[in-house]
Design a protein around this motif. Structure first.
Motif, PDB file in Angstrom:
ATOM      1  N   HIS A 159       0.875  -1.274  -0.067  1.00 46.12           N
ATOM      2  CA  HIS A 159       0.014   0.013   0.240  1.00 46.12           C
ATOM      3  C   HIS A 159       0.914   1.537   0.126  1.00 46.12           C
ATOM      4  O   HIS A 159       1.772   1.402   1.014  1.00 46.12           O
ATOM      5  CB  HIS A 159      -0.922  -0.220   1.085  1.00 46.12           C
ATOM      6  CG  HIS A 159      -1.620  -1.141   1.148  1.00 46.12           C
ATOM      7  ND1 HIS A 159      -2.871  -1.207   0.733  1.00 46.12           N
ATOM      8  CD2 HIS A 159      -1.658  -2.350   2.102  1.00 46.12           C
ATOM      9  CE1 HIS A 159      -3.771  -2.305   0.862  1.00 46.12           C
ATOM     10  NE2 HIS A 159      -2.860  -3.053   1.712  1.00 46.12           N
ATOM     11  N   GLY A 160       0.620   1.985  -1.063  1.00 49.05           N
ATOM     12  CA  GLY A 160       1.350   3.226  -1.035  1.00 49.05           C
ATOM     13  C   GLY A 160       2.793   3.146  -1.422  1.00 49.05           C
ATOM     14  O   GLY A 160       3.781   3.980  -1.212  1.00 49.05           O
ATOM     15  N   GLY A 161       3.173   1.915  -2.044  1.00 44.52           N
ATOM     16  CA  GLY A 161       4.341   1.664  -2.237  1.00 44.52           C
ATOM     17  C   GLY A 161       5.321   1.076  -1.283  1.00 44.52           C
ATOM     18  O   GLY A 161       6.700   0.722  -1.120  1.00 44.52           O
ATOM     19  N   ARG A 162       4.825   1.110   0.365  1.00 45.84           N
ATOM     20  CA  ARG A 162       5.684   0.784   1.111  1.00 45.84           C
ATOM     21  C   ARG A 162       4.943   0.034   2.559  1.00 45.84           C
ATOM     22  O   ARG A 162       5.870  -0.570   3.191  1.00 45.84           O
ATOM     23  CB  ARG A 162       6.321   2.168   1.830  1.00 45.84           C
ATOM     24  CG  ARG A 162       5.043   3.003   2.413  1.00 45.84           C
ATOM     25  CD  ARG A 162       5.554   4.308   2.783  1.00 45.84           C
ATOM     26  NE  ARG A 162       4.601   5.434   3.148  1.00 45.84           N
ATOM     27  CZ  ARG A 162       4.043   5.618   4.347  1.00 45.84           C
ATOM     28  NH1 ARG A 162       4.542   4.754   5.393  1.00 45.84           N
ATOM     29  NH2 ARG A 162       3.217   6.343   4.626  1.00 45.84           N
ATOM     30  N   VAL A 163       3.697  -0.170   2.576  1.00 47.60           N
ATOM     31  CA  VAL A 163       3.029  -0.866   3.470  1.00 47.60           C
ATOM     32  C   VAL A 163       2.734  -2.385   2.933  1.00 47.60           C
ATOM     33  O   VAL A 163       2.072  -2.188   2.103  1.00 47.60           O
ATOM     34  CB  VAL A 163       2.005  -0.248   4.585  1.00 47.60           C
ATOM     35  CG1 VAL A 163       1.398  -0.981   5.249  1.00 47.60           C
ATOM     36  CG2 VAL A 163       2.297   1.147   5.015  1.00 47.60           C
ATOM     37  N   LEU A 164       3.117  -3.087   3.616  1.00 47.17           N
ATOM     38  CA  LEU A 164       2.960  -4.671   2.927  1.00 47.17           C
ATOM     39  C   LEU A 164       1.697  -5.092   3.030  1.00 47.17           C
ATOM     40  O   LEU A 164       1.044  -4.957   4.194  1.00 47.17           O
ATOM     41  CB  LEU A 164       3.858  -5.533   3.636  1.00 47.17           C
ATOM     42  CG  LEU A 164       3.525  -7.098   3.080  1.00 47.17           C
ATOM     43  CD1 LEU A 164       4.176  -7.187   1.655  1.00 47.17           C
ATOM     44  CD2 LEU A 164       4.319  -8.075   4.009  1.00 47.17           C
ATOM     45  N   SER A 165       0.903  -5.517   2.247  1.00 43.00           N
ATOM     46  CA  SER A 165      -0.539  -5.873   2.018  1.00 43.00           C
ATOM     47  C   SER A 165      -0.620  -7.321   2.671  1.00 43.00           C
ATOM     48  O   SER A 165       0.398  -8.111   2.682  1.00 43.00           O
ATOM     49  CB  SER A 165      -0.896  -5.932   0.584  1.00 43.00           C
ATOM     50  OG  SER A 165      -2.267  -6.506   0.594  1.00 43.00           O
ATOM     51  N   ALA A 166      -1.738  -7.363   3.445  1.00 45.74           N
ATOM     52  CA  ALA A 166      -2.000  -8.783   3.802  1.00 45.74           C
ATOM     53  C   ALA A 166      -2.464  -9.664   2.747  1.00 45.74           C
ATOM     54  O   ALA A 166      -2.824  -9.071   1.761  1.00 45.74           O
ATOM     55  CB  ALA A 166      -3.230  -8.589   4.871  1.00 45.74           C
ATOM     56  N   LYS A 167      -2.239 -10.930   2.697  1.00 48.01           N
ATOM     57  CA  LYS A 167      -2.595 -11.879   1.742  1.00 48.01           C
ATOM     58  C   LYS A 167      -4.261 -11.987   1.854  1.00 48.01           C
ATOM     59  O   LYS A 167      -4.756 -11.997   2.621  1.00 48.01           O
ATOM     60  CB  LYS A 167      -2.243 -13.115   2.172  1.00 48.01           C
ATOM     61  CG  LYS A 167      -2.586 -14.416   0.980  1.00 48.01           C
ATOM     62  CD  LYS A 167      -2.247 -15.574   1.547  1.00 48.01           C
ATOM     63  CE  LYS A 167      -2.432 -16.487   0.463  1.00 48.01           C
ATOM     64  NZ  LYS A 167      -2.138 -18.048   0.793  1.00 48.01           N
TER      65      LYS A 167
END
Length: 331
Positions: free
Chosen positions: A271-279
């Motif tokens: 998200h936003g290129g920096r916060v890892l998305s949940a599966k």
């Protein structure tokens, strides 16, 4: 005619909820920290709409609002929404999302208002353990946003058990549509394509996620609001399918001649290129179908095309689309 209080009425989703309620004949009290010009314009000359500026974090304002207006029910859409937004301001997100909801529940308890439909999220589930999950999937959020919304769900259960409220949770997924206020998929893809710009995201092509057109989300919320008696306190309101981010790019490319949107699989979606998305995956909507008669009207392609048409009109007004003859939705 019912009188419905909508919190977050000036938000993107809140505005659509207000318009849908008014269109079917309900009276609406729309509350937000400030009533935006867009919301005011959308309900202009509506005698059944009452605009009310109030901060849910300010207890005296919340109690006074409930004592004065005493609605038949509440749709609670007010929140700091989104993974990246809440990650940047976790303390404020907790105060607005959690404390604001508890203030609302407490004011309802004291004034005898029973039913509230809470706009929740698939982020409460955290990492999906299967390609398609139902409402009984474990809730182990991996984001600040998901944690705040799960806390609201749990507070609602306490108020239901201890005080007789009826707190109902609508878990939707990636809601999209015209005028989405956040710069994320599919808005970024649609706007780039309409401007004739190539766009390549190097990461995240394989993330599969249920993407829900805004009109379907609103329809599901109203079905939950209207059902006289509920056997469950939570419903997945989505499509039951999980296109990948790459599929979204291809849907835009199919709809706009000459579009050049692509996504790579170099790394995971952030998200936003920096916060890892949940599966992610798809939300099983069997409960909503059986209990509410819910049926989504928009698959991904139809929703993307509706979004393109509205965005195309808005960009044309701004002079941002150079050749409308070559950027229309294919029929």
């Amino acid at each position: 005619m019912k009188k419905i209080l909508v919190t977050g009425a000036s938000g993107w989703l809140g505005t659509e909820i207000v318009k849908a309620l008014l269109a079917r004949g309900d009276a609406v009290i729309g509350t937000d920290i400030a009533i935006s010009p867009a919301t005011a314009a959308s309900v202009k000359r509506q005698p059944r709409f009452t605009a009310l500026a109030a901060d849910l974090c300010e207890w005296p304002q919340v109690l006074r609002m409930m004592q004065t207006h005493r609605p038949d029910a509440v749709i609670h859409a007010a929140a700091i929404v989104g993974v990246i937004q809440c990650a940047d301001i976790p303390i404020k997100a907790n105060r607005v999302n959690v404390e604001g909801a508890v203030n609302l529940f407490e004011a309802m308890r004291l004034t005898g208002v029973k039913r509230v439909v809470h706009v929740s999220t698939e982020e409460t589930y955290g990492d999906f353990r299967a390609p398609v999950i139902d409402e009984d999937h474990p809730q182990n959020p991996t984001s600040v946003y998901g944690a705040t919304k799960l806390a609201v769900e749990h507070y609602g259960r306490i108020y239901t058990r201890e005080h007789g409220l009826e707190c109902l949770n609508v878990r939707t997924c990636w809601v999209y549509g015209p005028h989405l206020p956040r710069l994320r998929v599919p808005r970024t893809y649609v706007e780039a394509a309409l401007r004739g710009e190539a766009l390549h995201d190097p990461d995240g092509a394989d993330l599969a996620v249920d993407q829900v057109y805004v009109d379907d989300t609103v329809a599901g919320l109203l079905l939950v609001l209207d059902k006289p008696v509920h056997r469950f306190d939570s419903y997945n309101i989505a499509t039951g399918a999980a296109p990948t981010v790459a599929d979204v790019a291809e849907a835009v490319n199919r709809a706009i001649p000459g579009a050049r949107i692509s996504v790579g699989s170099r790394g995971p979606y952030r998200h936003g290129g920096r916060v890892l998305s949940a599966k992610k995956g798809a939300l099983d909507i069997s409960r909503a179908r059986a209990e509410l008669g819910y049926e989504p009207r928009y698959d991904l392609q139809r929703g993307i095309e509706a979004t393109i048409e509205a965005t195309r009109t808005a960009l044309a007004r701004q002079g941002a689309v150079t050749d409308l003859r070559t950027t229309g939705v294919q029929q």
